[in-house]
Design an enzyme around this catalytic site. Structure first.
Site, mmCIF file in Angstrom:
data_model
loop_
_atom_site.group_PDB
_atom_site.id
_atom_site.type_symbol
_atom_site.label_atom_id
_atom_site.label_comp_id
_atom_site.label_asym_id
_atom_site.label_seq_id
_atom_site.Cartn_x
_atom_site.Cartn_y
_atom_site.Cartn_z
ATOM 1 C CG LEU A 15 -2.075 -0.905 1.306
ATOM 2 C CD1 LEU A 15 -2.522 -1.095 2.757
ATOM 3 C CD2 LEU A 15 -3.230 -0.329 0.488
ATOM 4 C CB ALA A 40 1.753 -4.379 7.012
ATOM 5 N N GLY A 46 5.937 -6.786 3.126
ATOM 6 C CA GLY A 46 5.768 -6.203 1.793
ATOM 7 C C GLY A 46 4.347 -5.780 1.489
ATOM 8 C CE LYS A 47 0.817 -9.650 4.367
ATOM 9 N NZ LYS A 47 0.449 -10.278 5.654
ATOM 10 C CB ILE A 48 2.504 -0.980 4.353
ATOM 11 C CG1 ILE A 48 1.100 -1.449 4.777
ATOM 12 C CG2 ILE A 48 2.571 0.553 4.360
ATOM 13 C CD1 ILE A 48 0.629 -0.873 6.102
#
Lengths: 309, 309, 309, 309
Positions: free
Chosen positions: C249, C273, C277-279
């Protein structure tokens, strides 16, 4: 890089064996619980430790009165810092009153009309509180006026302890064992109101500076100082701050449901106290996120067994 | 049976309009926030109210110093019960020191070496704390010895307020406006340590009973008493207990992240206080589960607008 | 080193002016609230953003139904990930049923006998839930059997939205605006039970893989992706995980009362996160410790005003 | 009116003896812990009970993998409802990867660069997650395509369990013992991503309705149903909702740090479920406010000892 171990629970195993398994997890709650038991075991078994306990929240009325008393009696605890409420509730039981099983769902206005006051799901009779005032005044009368002119809270509580006859009282046992009970917020409790009403017609000045001098003396005199911090509030902070003069606590365990994000001292992780010089290092320090009244007896049993071995 | 309404948010609408929408939800957080704004609006606009505010947690260092000062200056608040820490941090800024933006991820041992102490993500220089001791001693010297023999915390803080020159100080403004600041735990703070070191070589006895007499007088003299309770701790309990002699508070708002299950006073719902006679009824009472430092400024703005209309 | 600023609250000032004051505090709750408003303002005003919102907890029944609907209608939100419960409660109101104001102190066995079910202090009639089953089955019958053989949750909810007539329904408005509502836990709700009973006698296979393909397509197609995370649960994780394929994100706000110590995803700080690698980075990411239903409308109003300027 | 008893802790006493002392407190945390141990003891010893466990939060990676496996192996647990994450982490260890001891203070961007992902103070190698995808695809290839066309999550997890060789795997043990593991949110996990990538090129439709039919069958077939609810989330709700068709659970224990005020299902007291017909009565139901990973092993040991006597 260390690996996370997994707990093995076997029917009939001892609690201390389980706690050793938990310690090996090394992360999250089990790791912290295991570490806390180990630190407490060390505090209980190493005679160089001067051990403080801080009591905030309904520790005494909520079922741990005997436990605190026994730890003092066995000299596993050398000093107590308590809220006025915990002292109040020890005296209530010491005078023969009982705490009553209630529910958190009861209507408070109805309780008020029935002469009952509520602490979550536990009740107290207002009659008991009236009796406490009468008795506290009688006990104060027996203290020489000269002494009442400038008395520390720990001295006052020793006087009360001496006059109580209930062997389960932690005030009585502390007096018997010479363990000081510091109560920096004694004014702010039911007993505190009784002291205030007494002071309106009689000589009574409680001087917290005398308490603090005693507190600092104890921490200075000790080779090692450890602390068990149950809940937060002023008792927590007071134990920490008293140890800043000696360069900080050597070991500390905290059990609390308060959280850190708001920045209050109650929910602060113990690590923060290192930056204030109130704790020496993070090696012997752990915070358990949980209910102190539930966790502490279990931790104590585990630590006693660890201390023995 | 009443239905739950839904909030309508429109670009450009006023906060008080939004809060009225929230009040109409009547349940859960929005309902409680709306109710709190309404109660606070009433406390701000009805001259019969004597308003107390209790400060626990880093209210003053954490950004609300001006807000508390302004509320006192505008006589929207008539009495304060604060932790020693909040008084300490007001004096630090009053002496020209600043609180520093840090992070909750910093290493505390490294901070210690750099002379910095941490409150969550906020830092204080140890130098500032050393300066406070020196200055506090100097200020104490200017108070007549006779007065220092038996002084209430609110009297002492008025003396300090008078000697401060920073108009943003809530101590200074409170003195100017004759608003007492009660500090039942003054001993348990950085400033408290300075008072204690002073008392070792000089005459100083702080007598909390004098504070309590003043506190009870204020609650007795008032037609209506309202309370804004920010955080828990001793300040919360102290405001409640001081009002038990008059049959309880008429209105009260609490903002806290502490939880009730452990049974501690900090997290207890205000309803519990009804069973102790510390609050009159549940009509004008509300607990907001949230961070006081975040919620209170928003609630204040909403209440000011409500009070005006 | 940056200094902490103090908030100034002035009667009649706008919420966005107050929020700018809060942002300048830079620490603790006010700093985080101010940062969140700024990020949300950017998400609302920069057309490059594709904005997700996740809904867990009683967002829809608890008073924010219109707000969510309006954000979708104004295309400020481009995709929703909701719990089955939030979808269920939107349909209940869409069929003309209302949520009822109750209390958290009611006796649940008595409520059961009266045909009422409880969510904290909010009530629902069991009759409404029975009606929902009947209506959902009727609505399902109107979907071609071929489509029902392999349908995504967002497609199913568009079908339901099309058949609803209530303009305040976020399902209806989402369908009208082509905004997908993903419901990865649709099976686990009252509506989910109705789908299951239907599937026992009729063709119905809901295929979450079709949802996930759509979700990933949306995140891939967008220049920037922002997320508003209300509460935790599967909706939170789902928004995060869907963005891992595009490298994370670009901006995210989380409002929750869940805490991190237990290690669950709901209470985890958004920083965690980043390691998954999600943010992308911690510059445009903030967690507010608070009640989502209370905080979000206030934050939205502030962000709308910021976005306009 | 019942009186509150006080806990007696004696060096060398058994945990179950301590827990009996705690049960006698009857109020606050100790009372609830004691009651929970008694209920769990009954669930473990009465063969009429069909026991469910729900797993949310890092139960499996956080040290309780062996414990869950052993409870299944000993048939003390008859069905599991788990988050996708707990299934994922069981498979990771089942493939020989380990969870690593980290810290909650590590920098997440630096971890990302080092190929490590974080769950509070526990780390996972990204390499392990890549390996999981490859292996999961290989395992899926071994399932007949016909079966993959319409498979329940519990059937899929039995297929995976059969292919794993690690005896400490709860997936493997569950398959061996015929204990179903329901995973209503399997899509929303690392493993879920692998299933989705597989489904892009291969036949795979997971049908949660098949799971729910099995789940309802099990609850219907049982004389008594008990539930151990660790954490909240979808697993908690799913166990409750599946039991609504039979008139509710007969006994339930919940351990969580989530709080009720926000109205979310995770933090809701179990009593609320009575109003929904998901639990029968409040006699055999208790919520412990605490960390599930810490409390559950202790509670299990106590219950095993109680069950034996």
């Amino acid at each position: 890089m260390q690996s996370v171990s997994h707990v093995k629970v076997k029917r009939g195993m001892s609690l201390s064996a389980l706690v050793r398994e938990m310690e090996q997890v090394k992360v999250l709650g089990p790791g912290r619980f295991g570490k806390a038991a180990k630190i407490l075991g060390e505090m209980f078994s190493d005679d160089d430790y001067c051990n403080f306990i801080s009591l905030a929240g309904p520790i005494i009325p909520g079922g741990l009165r005997k436990l605190v008393t026994d730890l003092i009696d066995q000299k596993l605890i050398d000093a107590v810092v308590a809220t006025g409420a915990n002292v109040t509730h020890d005296m209530l039981e010491g005078l023969g009153h009982r705490h009553i099983v209630g529910s958190e769902m009861l209507d408070d206005a109805a309780l008020r009309r029935r002469g009952l006051s509520r602490i979550y799901d536990l009740l107290v009779k207002q009659k008991a509180i009236v009796d406490l005032e009468r008795t506290a005044h009688r006990m104060l009368n027996r203290i020489p006026e000269q002494k009442r002119r400038n008395i520390a809270s720990y001295e006052l509580l020793w006087e009360f302890g001496r006059q109580l006859t209930d062997r389960n009282s932690f005030l009585k046992t502390a007096e018997k064992r010479g363990v000081p009970i510091f109560c920096p917020g004694i004014f702010d409790s039911m007993l505190g109101l009784d002291l205030w009403t007494y002071s309106q017609l009689n000589q009574l000045i409680i001087n917290p500076f005398k308490d603090f001098s005693k507190l600092v003396d104890m921490t200075f005199g000790a080779k090692l100082v450890g602390a068990v911090i149950l809940g937060g509030g002023m008792p927590k902070h007071h134990v920490l701050v008293a140890n800043s003069y000696r360069g900080g606590l050597d070991a500390a365990i905290q059990i609390t449901l308060d959280r850190p994000e708001g920045g209050g001292a109650s929910g602060a992780p113990l690590e923060e106290a290192i930056s204030w010089g109130k704790i020496k290092s993070k090696d012997k320090l752990v915070t358990i996120t949980g209910d102190a009244i539930t966790i502490f007896p279990i931790l104590t049993l585990a630590a006693m067994d660890i201390a023995r071995t």
